[in-house]
Design a protein around this motif. Structure first.
Motif, PDB file in Angstrom:
ATOM      1  N   GLU A  87       0.824  -1.205   0.000  1.00 42.82           N
ATOM      2  CA  GLU A  87       0.000   0.000   0.000  1.00 42.82           C
ATOM      3  C   GLU A  87       0.861   1.259   0.000  1.00 42.82           C
ATOM      4  N   LEU A  88       2.016   1.183   0.663  1.00 45.95           N
ATOM      5  CA  LEU A  88       2.878   2.357   0.784  1.00 45.95           C
ATOM      6  C   LEU A  88       3.670   2.633  -0.490  1.00 45.95           C
ATOM      7  N   GLU A  89       4.119   1.595  -1.163  1.00 40.41           N
ATOM      8  CA  GLU A  89       5.019   1.778  -2.312  1.00 40.41           C
ATOM      9  C   GLU A  89       4.459   2.687  -3.408  1.00 40.41           C
ATOM     10  N   PRO A  90       3.197   2.535  -3.835  1.00 35.43           N
ATOM     11  CA  PRO A  90       2.695   3.457  -4.865  1.00 35.43           C
ATOM     12  C   PRO A  90       2.592   4.900  -4.372  1.00 35.43           C
ATOM     13  N   VAL A  91       2.367   5.072  -3.059  1.00 36.27           N
ATOM     14  CA  VAL A  91       2.303   6.418  -2.487  1.00 36.27           C
ATOM     15  C   VAL A  91       3.692   7.053  -2.518  1.00 36.27           C
ATOM     16  N   VAL A  92       4.719   6.232  -2.252  1.00 37.37           N
ATOM     17  CA  VAL A  92       6.098   6.713  -2.329  1.00 37.37           C
ATOM     18  C   VAL A  92       6.448   7.081  -3.770  1.00 37.37           C
ATOM     19  N   ALA A  93       6.033   6.233  -4.707  1.00 38.13           N
ATOM     20  CA  ALA A  93       6.308   6.504  -6.122  1.00 38.13           C
ATOM     21  C   ALA A  93       5.668   7.819  -6.557  1.00 38.13           C
ATOM     22  N   ARG A  94       4.514   8.113  -5.981  1.00 40.41           N
ATOM     23  CA  ARG A  94       3.786   9.341  -6.326  1.00 40.41           C
ATOM     24  C   ARG A  94       4.580  10.587  -5.941  1.00 40.41           C
ATOM     25  N   LEU A  95       5.470  10.465  -4.945  1.00 41.50           N
ATOM     26  CA  LEU A  95       6.292  11.611  -4.548  1.00 41.50           C
ATOM     27  C   LEU A  95       7.135  12.119  -5.716  1.00 41.50           C
ATOM     28  N   GLY A  96       7.558  11.186  -6.574  1.00 46.46           N
ATOM     29  CA  GLY A  96       8.373  11.582  -7.722  1.00 46.46           C
ATOM     30  C   GLY A  96       7.631  12.479  -8.694  1.00 46.46           C
ATOM     31  N   ASP A  97       6.294  12.482  -8.607  1.00 45.24           N
ATOM     32  CA  ASP A  97       5.483  13.320  -9.503  1.00 45.24           C
ATOM     33  C   ASP A  97       5.288  14.730  -8.954  1.00 45.24           C
ATOM     34  N   VAL A  98       5.632  14.942  -7.688  1.00 45.31           N
ATOM     35  CA  VAL A  98       5.359  16.229  -7.045  1.00 45.31           C
ATOM     36  C   VAL A  98       5.995  17.409  -7.785  1.00 45.31           C
ATOM     37  N   PRO A  99       7.285  17.337  -8.185  1.00 52.59           N
ATOM     38  CA  PRO A  99       7.866  18.480  -8.898  1.00 52.59           C
ATOM     39  C   PRO A  99       7.085  18.846 -10.163  1.00 52.59           C
ATOM     40  N   VAL A 100       6.679  17.838 -10.932  1.00 48.76           N
ATOM     41  CA  VAL A 100       5.930  18.093 -12.166  1.00 48.76           C
ATOM     42  C   VAL A 100       4.562  18.693 -11.850  1.00 48.76           C
ATOM     43  N   LEU A 101       3.907  18.168 -10.822  1.00 48.43           N
ATOM     44  CA  LEU A 101       2.595  18.688 -10.429  1.00 48.43           C
ATOM     45  C   LEU A 101       2.691  20.162 -10.042  1.00 48.43           C
ATOM     46  N   LEU A 102       3.750  20.513  -9.328  1.00 49.83           N
ATOM     47  CA  LEU A 102       3.930  21.909  -8.920  1.00 49.83           C
ATOM     48  C   LEU A 102       4.234  22.800 -10.119  1.00 49.83           C
ATOM     49  N   GLN A 103       5.053  22.289 -11.029  1.00 47.02           N
ATOM     50  CA  GLN A 103       5.432  23.076 -12.208  1.00 47.02           C
ATOM     51  C   GLN A 103       4.258  23.320 -13.143  1.00 47.02           C
ATOM     52  N   THR A 104       3.279  22.420 -13.103  1.00 45.35           N
ATOM     53  CA  THR A 104       2.118  22.549 -13.999  1.00 45.35           C
ATOM     54  C   THR A 104       0.910  23.148 -13.284  1.00 45.35           C
ATOM     55  N   GLY A 105       1.139  23.725 -12.108  1.00 50.18           N
ATOM     56  CA  GLY A 105       0.072  24.419 -11.402  1.00 50.18           C
ATOM     57  C   GLY A 105      -0.910  23.529 -10.669  1.00 50.18           C
ATOM     58  N   LYS A 106      -0.575  22.261 -10.509  1.00 47.03           N
ATOM     59  CA  LYS A 106      -1.483  21.330  -9.817  1.00 47.03           C
ATOM     60  C   LYS A 106      -1.077  21.210  -8.343  1.00 47.03           C
ATOM     61  N   ASP A 107      -1.104  22.372  -7.680  1.00 42.86           N
ATOM     62  CA  ASP A 107      -0.655  22.433  -6.286  1.00 42.86           C
ATOM     63  C   ASP A 107      -1.474  21.528  -5.366  1.00 42.86           C
ATOM     64  N   SER A 108      -2.787  21.508  -5.568  1.00 41.94           N
ATOM     65  CA  SER A 108      -3.644  20.727  -4.670  1.00 41.94           C
ATOM     66  C   SER A 108      -3.333  19.238  -4.775  1.00 41.94           C
ATOM     67  N   GLN A 109      -3.049  18.764  -5.996  1.00 39.95           N
ATOM     68  CA  GLN A 109      -2.707  17.352  -6.168  1.00 39.95           C
ATOM     69  C   GLN A 109      -1.354  17.034  -5.526  1.00 39.95           C
ATOM     70  N   ALA A 110      -0.434  17.984  -5.628  1.00 38.52           N
ATOM     71  CA  ALA A 110       0.881  17.798  -5.014  1.00 38.52           C
ATOM     72  C   ALA A 110       0.746  17.716  -3.495  1.00 38.52           C
ATOM     73  N   MET A 111      -0.058  18.611  -2.924  1.00 36.41           N
ATOM     74  CA  MET A 111      -0.258  18.610  -1.475  1.00 36.41           C
ATOM     75  C   MET A 111      -0.956  17.335  -1.021  1.00 36.41           C
ATOM     76  N   GLU A 112      -1.906  16.873  -1.823  1.00 37.65           N
ATOM     77  CA  GLU A 112      -2.619  15.638  -1.490  1.00 37.65           C
ATOM     78  C   GLU A 112      -1.658  14.449  -1.471  1.00 37.65           C
ATOM     79  N   ALA A 113      -0.752  14.411  -2.464  1.00 35.02           N
ATOM     80  CA  ALA A 113       0.222  13.316  -2.540  1.00 35.02           C
ATOM     81  C   ALA A 113       1.145  13.325  -1.329  1.00 35.02           C
ATOM     82  N   ILE A 114       1.579  14.520  -0.923  1.00 36.87           N
ATOM     83  CA  ILE A 114       2.492  14.635   0.218  1.00 36.87           C
ATOM     84  C   ILE A 114       1.775  14.312   1.525  1.00 36.87           C
ATOM     85  N   ALA A 115       0.535  14.782   1.663  1.00 41.67           N
ATOM     86  CA  ALA A 115      -0.227  14.510   2.884  1.00 41.67           C
ATOM     87  C   ALA A 115      -0.463  13.010   3.049  1.00 41.67           C
TER      88      ALA A 115
END
Length: 302
Positions: free
Chosen positions: A192-220
């Motif tokens: 269950e944890l591994e895909p959530v960890v993998a999602r962290l790698g998407d955070v920079p792209v999410l922030l760069q494309t203005g998807k702040d809420s999705q980035a925050m959700e992934a980190i939370a």
């Protein structure tokens, strides 16, 4: 004097300890501060039990030689205490309902010990509209014999059975919480944890494309699951922390460094420092938690 805790030699500096009892007290205090408690003591290859302390407690420190302590997390000891107490109460309730004299004659003399543990967990607890549970049980069971149970009036017997049911229900809930907090890691929790960890790698792209809420959700989501994972991993390796290291660091130290990075991540969010957020997620936090997961998976499959 040599002191071992879970087969690991520790540097123990004497302060005001003069006797065997003084040393036991100091070691237990030290363990308690680390969230641990003593489960077994061996002195020069012989196990020491509570009944032995009156005879050996005054032994001077200079004559002790070697002391070996087995220790486990406090929550584990509490969980085991509760399991024993619950087993006793369930058997007692069933014996009272069936009026099994043989079982009652075995269980009733054990009530004083059970009462002490019960009072520790339910000191002032009462179900709405009823008296204190421990007091009810003490009043009806203290000093009782099977014959006395048989002479209870119907109302008293109903009160006794109800109090036992209340105690069993409440302690069962407490026991479930302790087991959850002290649970052993499984492949399911890691999966269950591994895909959530993998999602962290998407955070920079999410922030760069203005998807702040999705980035925050992934980190939370990651922060919540990672903390539970680290707590359970800590319990898993707490009996021999030096036996589990990453990059040459003991698990506790490595885990603390990861927690510091998570706090830094929170600070970066407060400052809206998206560059730092991306760097922390991709280059610091994700690689570290991945190493811990790999180590744990290796231990589980060993």
């Amino acid at each position: 004097m040599t002191i071992l805790i879970n087969e690991e030699k520790i540097d123990f500096t004497l302060e005001n300890e003069k006797t065997f009892t003084d040393v036991l007290s100091s070691v237990e205090t030290w363990l308690n501060k680390a969230g641990m408690t003593t489960t077994r003591i061996k002195w020069n290859s012989s196990y020491i039990f509570p009944k032995d302390l009156s005879a050996v407690g005054g032994t001077p420190v200079s004559s002790i030689g070697m002391l070996e302590f087995s220790a486990s997390p406090v929550t584990l000891k509490r969980s085991e205490e509760l399991a024993s107490l619950l087993d006793y109460l369930v058997k007692l309730k069933n014996a009272i309902i069936k009026f099994d004299k043989k079982i009652l004659s075995e269980l009733l003399p054990q009530f004083p010990d059970a009462e002490e543990t019960l009072a520790a967990y339910l000191p002032d607890l009462a179900i709405e509209g009823k008296d204190n549970i421990t007091e009810q049980l003490s009043r009806l069971l203290e000093g009782s014999t099977p014959e006395m149970i048989g002479l209870l009036k119907e109302k008293e017997k109903t009160t006794l059975e109800s109090a036992l049911s209340d105690a069993i229900g409440i302690l069962g809930a407490v026991s479930s919480c302790l087991k959850a907090n002290n649970g052993v890691l499984s492949s399911v929790s890691i999966d269950e944890l591994e895909p959530v960890v993998a999602r962290l790698g998407d955070v920079p792209v999410l922030l760069q494309t203005g998807k702040d809420s999705q980035a925050m959700e992934a980190i939370a989501k990651f922060s919540e699951m990672a903390q539970a994972f680290l707590d359970k991993a800590g319990n898993m390796f707490s009996t021999n922390p030096k036996g589990f290291s990453i990059d040459g660091k003991p698990f506790d130290e490595y885990s603390r460094s990861l927690n510091e990075l998570l706090r830094e991540l929170v600070g970066a969010f407060e400052k809206k420092d998206y560059i730092l957020i991306g760097d922390l997620c991709e280059y610091e936090i994700q690689p570290r938690i991945t190493k811990i997961i790999d180590k744990v998976k290796g231990s589980l499959s060993a």
